[in-house]
Write a protein that holds these residues in place. Sequence first.
Motif, PDB file in Angstrom:
ATOM      1  N   LEU A   2      14.525  50.456  65.606  1.00  0.00           N
ATOM      2  CA  LEU A   2      13.940  51.119  64.450  1.00  0.00           C
ATOM      3  C   LEU A   2      12.704  51.910  64.871  1.00  0.00           C
ATOM      4  O   LEU A   2      11.989  51.511  65.784  1.00  0.00           O
ATOM      5  CB  LEU A   2      13.567  50.083  63.393  1.00  0.00           C
ATOM      6  CG  LEU A   2      14.728  49.218  62.913  1.00  0.00           C
ATOM      7  CD1 LEU A   2      14.247  48.181  61.921  1.00  0.00           C
ATOM      8  CD2 LEU A   2      15.815  50.067  62.299  1.00  0.00           C
ATOM      9  N   ILE A   3      12.458  53.035  64.235  1.00  0.00           N
ATOM     10  CA  ILE A   3      11.259  53.793  64.588  1.00  0.00           C
ATOM     11  C   ILE A   3      10.135  53.502  63.619  1.00  0.00           C
ATOM     12  O   ILE A   3       9.930  54.175  62.631  1.00  0.00           O
ATOM     13  CB  ILE A   3      11.492  55.320  64.643  1.00  0.00           C
ATOM     14  CG1 ILE A   3      12.283  55.799  63.428  1.00  0.00           C
ATOM     15  CG2 ILE A   3      12.152  55.738  65.925  1.00  0.00           C
ATOM     16  CD1 ILE A   3      12.060  57.265  63.163  1.00  0.00           C
ATOM     17  N   TYR A   4       9.415  52.472  63.938  1.00  0.00           N
ATOM     18  CA  TYR A   4       8.242  52.169  63.132  1.00  0.00           C
ATOM     19  C   TYR A   4       7.016  52.873  63.677  1.00  0.00           C
ATOM     20  O   TYR A   4       5.977  52.873  63.071  1.00  0.00           O
ATOM     21  CB  TYR A   4       7.989  50.664  63.094  1.00  0.00           C
ATOM     22  CG  TYR A   4       9.048  49.912  62.321  1.00  0.00           C
ATOM     23  CD1 TYR A   4       9.469  50.374  61.083  1.00  0.00           C
ATOM     24  CD2 TYR A   4       9.600  48.755  62.817  1.00  0.00           C
ATOM     25  CE1 TYR A   4      10.440  49.691  60.368  1.00  0.00           C
ATOM     26  CE2 TYR A   4      10.553  48.062  62.104  1.00  0.00           C
ATOM     27  CZ  TYR A   4      10.974  48.527  60.886  1.00  0.00           C
ATOM     28  OH  TYR A   4      11.904  47.848  60.179  1.00  0.00           O
ATOM     29  N   GLN A   5       7.156  53.452  64.884  1.00  0.00           N
ATOM     30  CA  GLN A   5       6.000  54.137  65.447  1.00  0.00           C
ATOM     31  C   GLN A   5       5.893  55.533  64.852  1.00  0.00           C
ATOM     32  O   GLN A   5       6.865  56.280  64.815  1.00  0.00           O
ATOM     33  CB  GLN A   5       6.140  54.226  66.969  1.00  0.00           C
ATOM     34  CG  GLN A   5       4.861  54.737  67.596  1.00  0.00           C
ATOM     35  CD  GLN A   5       4.963  54.884  69.100  1.00  0.00           C
ATOM     36  OE1 GLN A   5       5.979  54.538  69.704  1.00  0.00           O
ATOM     37  NE2 GLN A   5       3.914  55.406  69.691  1.00  0.00           N
TER      38      GLN A   5
ATOM     39  N   PHE B  93       3.864  53.468  54.492  1.00  0.00           N
ATOM     40  CA  PHE B  93       5.038  54.128  55.049  1.00  0.00           C
ATOM     41  C   PHE B  93       6.280  53.283  54.810  1.00  0.00           C
ATOM     42  O   PHE B  93       6.214  52.056  54.751  1.00  0.00           O
ATOM     43  CB  PHE B  93       4.860  54.358  56.559  1.00  0.00           C
ATOM     44  CG  PHE B  93       3.765  55.330  56.882  1.00  0.00           C
ATOM     45  CD1 PHE B  93       3.986  56.702  56.796  1.00  0.00           C
ATOM     46  CD2 PHE B  93       2.499  54.883  57.235  1.00  0.00           C
ATOM     47  CE1 PHE B  93       2.975  57.607  57.075  1.00  0.00           C
ATOM     48  CE2 PHE B  93       1.474  55.778  57.510  1.00  0.00           C
ATOM     49  CZ  PHE B  93       1.721  57.143  57.430  1.00  0.00           C
ATOM     50  N   GLU B  95       9.430  51.394  55.863  1.00  0.00           N
ATOM     51  CA  GLU B  95       9.701  50.618  57.079  1.00  0.00           C
ATOM     52  C   GLU B  95      11.180  50.329  57.268  1.00  0.00           C
ATOM     53  O   GLU B  95      11.561  49.340  57.886  1.00  0.00           O
ATOM     54  CB  GLU B  95       8.868  49.323  57.072  1.00  0.00           C
ATOM     55  CG  GLU B  95       7.379  49.618  57.242  1.00  0.00           C
ATOM     56  CD  GLU B  95       6.494  48.390  57.344  1.00  0.00           C
ATOM     57  OE1 GLU B  95       6.969  47.291  56.980  1.00  0.00           O
ATOM     58  OE2 GLU B  95       5.337  48.523  57.794  1.00  0.00           O
ATOM     59  N   GLY B  97      12.864  52.192  59.078  1.00  0.00           N
ATOM     60  CA  GLY B  97      13.148  52.692  60.416  1.00  0.00           C
ATOM     61  C   GLY B  97      13.781  54.065  60.444  1.00  0.00           C
ATOM     62  O   GLY B  97      14.420  54.439  61.414  1.00  0.00           O
ATOM     63  N   LYS B 155      -5.528  49.543  59.764  1.00  0.00           N
ATOM     64  CA  LYS B 155      -4.136  49.127  59.803  1.00  0.00           C
ATOM     65  C   LYS B 155      -4.083  47.609  59.694  1.00  0.00           C
ATOM     66  O   LYS B 155      -4.701  46.924  60.506  1.00  0.00           O
ATOM     67  CB  LYS B 155      -3.506  49.552  61.123  1.00  0.00           C
ATOM     68  CG  LYS B 155      -2.017  49.264  61.204  1.00  0.00           C
ATOM     69  CD  LYS B 155      -1.459  49.603  62.571  1.00  0.00           C
ATOM     70  CE  LYS B 155      -1.483  48.433  63.532  1.00  0.00           C
ATOM     71  NZ  LYS B 155      -0.407  47.464  63.318  1.00  0.00           N
ATOM     72  N   LEU B 160       4.312  46.877  60.007  1.00  0.00           N
ATOM     73  CA  LEU B 160       5.316  47.065  61.046  1.00  0.00           C
ATOM     74  C   LEU B 160       5.192  48.435  61.696  1.00  0.00           C
ATOM     75  O   LEU B 160       5.711  48.675  62.777  1.00  0.00           O
ATOM     76  CB  LEU B 160       6.725  46.917  60.455  1.00  0.00           C
ATOM     77  CG  LEU B 160       7.096  45.521  59.970  1.00  0.00           C
ATOM     78  CD1 LEU B 160       8.482  45.529  59.347  1.00  0.00           C
ATOM     79  CD2 LEU B 160       7.040  44.526  61.115  1.00  0.00           C
ATOM     80  N   VAL B 161       4.515  49.343  60.999  1.00  0.00           N
ATOM     81  CA  VAL B 161       4.364  50.690  61.545  1.00  0.00           C
ATOM     82  C   VAL B 161       3.344  50.671  62.673  1.00  0.00           C
ATOM     83  O   VAL B 161       2.257  50.129  62.525  1.00  0.00           O
ATOM     84  CB  VAL B 161       3.906  51.676  60.449  1.00  0.00           C
ATOM     85  CG1 VAL B 161       3.463  53.007  61.048  1.00  0.00           C
ATOM     86  CG2 VAL B 161       5.019  51.905  59.446  1.00  0.00           C
ATOM     87  N   THR B 162       3.723  51.224  63.837  1.00  0.00           N
ATOM     88  CA  THR B 162       2.777  51.403  64.926  1.00  0.00           C
ATOM     89  C   THR B 162       2.165  52.783  64.780  1.00  0.00           C
ATOM     90  O   THR B 162       2.890  53.769  64.761  1.00  0.00           O
ATOM     91  CB  THR B 162       3.498  51.302  66.286  1.00  0.00           C
ATOM     92  OG1 THR B 162       4.219  50.072  66.309  1.00  0.00           O
ATOM     93  CG2 THR B 162       2.500  51.320  67.418  1.00  0.00           C
ATOM     94  N   ILE B 163       0.849  52.820  64.664  1.00  0.00           N
ATOM     95  CA  ILE B 163       0.225  54.138  64.506  1.00  0.00           C
ATOM     96  C   ILE B 163      -0.278  54.624  65.843  1.00  0.00           C
ATOM     97  O   ILE B 163      -0.453  53.858  66.769  1.00  0.00           O
ATOM     98  CB  ILE B 163      -0.930  54.124  63.474  1.00  0.00           C
ATOM     99  CG1 ILE B 163      -1.989  53.100  63.865  1.00  0.00           C
ATOM    100  CG2 ILE B 163      -0.378  53.833  62.100  1.00  0.00           C
ATOM    101  CD1 ILE B 163      -3.269  53.229  63.085  1.00  0.00           C
TER     102      ILE B 163
END
Lengths: 236, 163
Positions: A2-5, B93, B95, B97, B155, B160-163
Amino acid sequence: QLIYQLPILKKQFFFEDSEIQTLSTQFVSNFLQFWDSDRTQLLQLYSPQSQFSISVDSSVPNDSNASQISFGYYIPISRNLSRVSSERTRQQRLGTGPESILKLFQNIPKTKHSLTSNPELYSMEAWRFPQVNGFIISLHGEFEEVGHPATDANQHSNSSSSGRGGRRGAMTNSSTNRLTKKSFDREFVVVPANGSLIIASDLLIIRPWSNHQSFVETTITPPPTGEQQPIPPQSQ
Amino acid sequence: MVDQGYVKELFQTLDKQFTPAQYNLDTYKQSFLPQLKINSPVILNGNPIGGKLAFQEHWLKFPQSQHNVTSLDYHSIPGTGTLIINLSGKVRFDETGKTKLGETADLDQPQAPLDTRNFWGSWLGFNANLILDEIALQNPNSEVINSLNWRIVFKPDDSLVTI
């Protein structure tokens, strides 16, 4: 997978070019040193047209516990336009020129920043602003409140014309104004003039303390979609 | 008077959801902050993204977002015809994916059918700086934005979001 980045790298600092980098880093470290020690020394940076105002935003998500959230000193001078609707109050809380800016400075608790010793706690962007022949600095970070303000704006709010301000003032008497660690976002419009710098505009947001994790640069590989382009030349 | 409503609408353009019935890809891209001038610099989390078109192209690759502006202050800079805005708020955001177009990171995988359900993560804190032409007060929808600087300033650990 998954693209959570987010599809961008996280960079602690951005400077449009090396000249801006030199000017803005020197400016910020000198500014914060005087902000913490003697704010009157900063007044020479403000012209009669310069403006300063402060906004409290207690609702930005944060790492503080309830006992750390204490904005009583700032509320009577906060110009947060999403909360302050009276045009008259908005005008009263806008500092224009060194004298009225100093009054606001003196309502703000005494502070200690650690930019020099702990630069990782801060983040900054600086880029050119051609319309003023100058540049913008956007600085993010934290500070400790180390002393009560020289003057307490709550003492004046009952006599001010704003009933709303008075009521808030009553809620925030100095016994409830704890000195705590806070985070901030400060935006300066800086104009070089005669070998010196003038601050045309100074907008300060105070918010509950957050740790600096969001400034720590990403070391993992960015996704392939993360291409970046150089900043384009700006039209005048 | 730049008010909360105007700035809120600017940020709502970043949160538009793609629906093939409503947009083709180009009109969808162009719906992100159409008030940017063509060469206005955009900086996201310290990265220079480029001008308007590069930004709109790039924003497509972000997951679906929701911005909520909670503080706003601005100054009019005398003699320049410009306003400088400093604002803060919260943003979250999707999540699931996927990008806004429903694409996942796995390029070998056939594109998932577009599913517009979002699974919202925790709220993050953000700060943004805008330079507007004063004409924005009369013509809010014309190209009036001279630059956008946007940064995540908080954050939460459970994001779960990587910033």
